[in-house]
Scaffold this active site. Structure first.
Site, short mmCIF file in Angstrom:
data_model
loop_
_atom_site.label_atom_id
_atom_site.label_comp_id
_atom_site.label_asym_id
_atom_site.label_seq_id
_atom_site.Cartn_x
_atom_site.Cartn_y
_atom_site.Cartn_z
N ARG A 63 44.66 -41.35 41.38
CA ARG A 63 43.34 -40.84 41.77
C ARG A 63 42.64 -40.08 40.65
O ARG A 63 41.44 -39.86 40.70
CB ARG A 63 43.46 -39.93 42.99
N CYS A 75 50.70 -44.65 49.90
CA CYS A 75 52.09 -44.60 49.45
C CYS A 75 53.02 -44.84 50.63
O CYS A 75 52.74 -44.44 51.76
CB CYS A 75 52.41 -43.23 48.85
N ARG A 90 56.42 -49.50 42.87
CA ARG A 90 55.83 -50.84 42.96
C ARG A 90 54.39 -50.72 43.44
O ARG A 90 54.06 -49.85 44.24
CB ARG A 90 56.62 -51.71 43.93
N TYR A 108 55.42 -56.09 35.16
CA TYR A 108 56.74 -55.54 35.43
C TYR A 108 57.22 -54.87 34.16
O TYR A 108 57.42 -55.54 33.14
CB TYR A 108 57.70 -56.64 35.88
#
Length: 124
Positions: A63, A75, A90, A108
């Site tokens: 944010r 989350c 992730r 990744y």
């Protein structure tokens, strides 16, 4: 224009708020740059963490990025599967884009490259 999902994952060296934030921001910035995304085009972002990362909310760090103030962020805990990758953040970014699924670059980083070696970039 279509809504596309962009996946990202990164491992964190330790359960410390600064390290969680740093890793998360590195991943978000890489997703943004490799897919040429404007935050205004993002529909929402789901962020999951493994149970061993409980020192901060990764969304708090995100944010703080310019243009991300109005992006819906959520989350949650990752499913705790025995033997799964530890200390991992992730992302699932849903974005409005003209790109096809083949043109999307998933990110990744660190140990998370083991999750999808077929999609992982050669970055640390």
């Amino acid at each position: 224009m279509s809504v596309r999902g962009i996946r990202g994952a990164v491992t964190v060296e330790a359960n410390e708020a600064s390290l969680i934030s740093e890793a998360t921001l590195t991943m978000v910035r890489e997703i943004m740059s490799s897919n040429d995304i404007d935050p205004a085009d993002i529909c929402s972002v789901l962020i999951t963490v493994t149970q061993d990362l409980d020192d901060s909310f990764p969304a708090q760090a995100v944010r703080q990025l310019p243009g991300w103030e109005l992006v819906p962020l959520m989350c949650a805990l990752e499913v705790p599967v025995k033997g799964s990758l530890e200390r991992c953040v992730r992302l699932m970014v849903l974005v409005n884009t003209e790109k096809s699924q083949k043109e999307i670059h998933h990110v990744y980083l660190g140990g998370a490259q083991a999750l999808r070696p077929d999609l992982a970039k050669s970055k640390v």
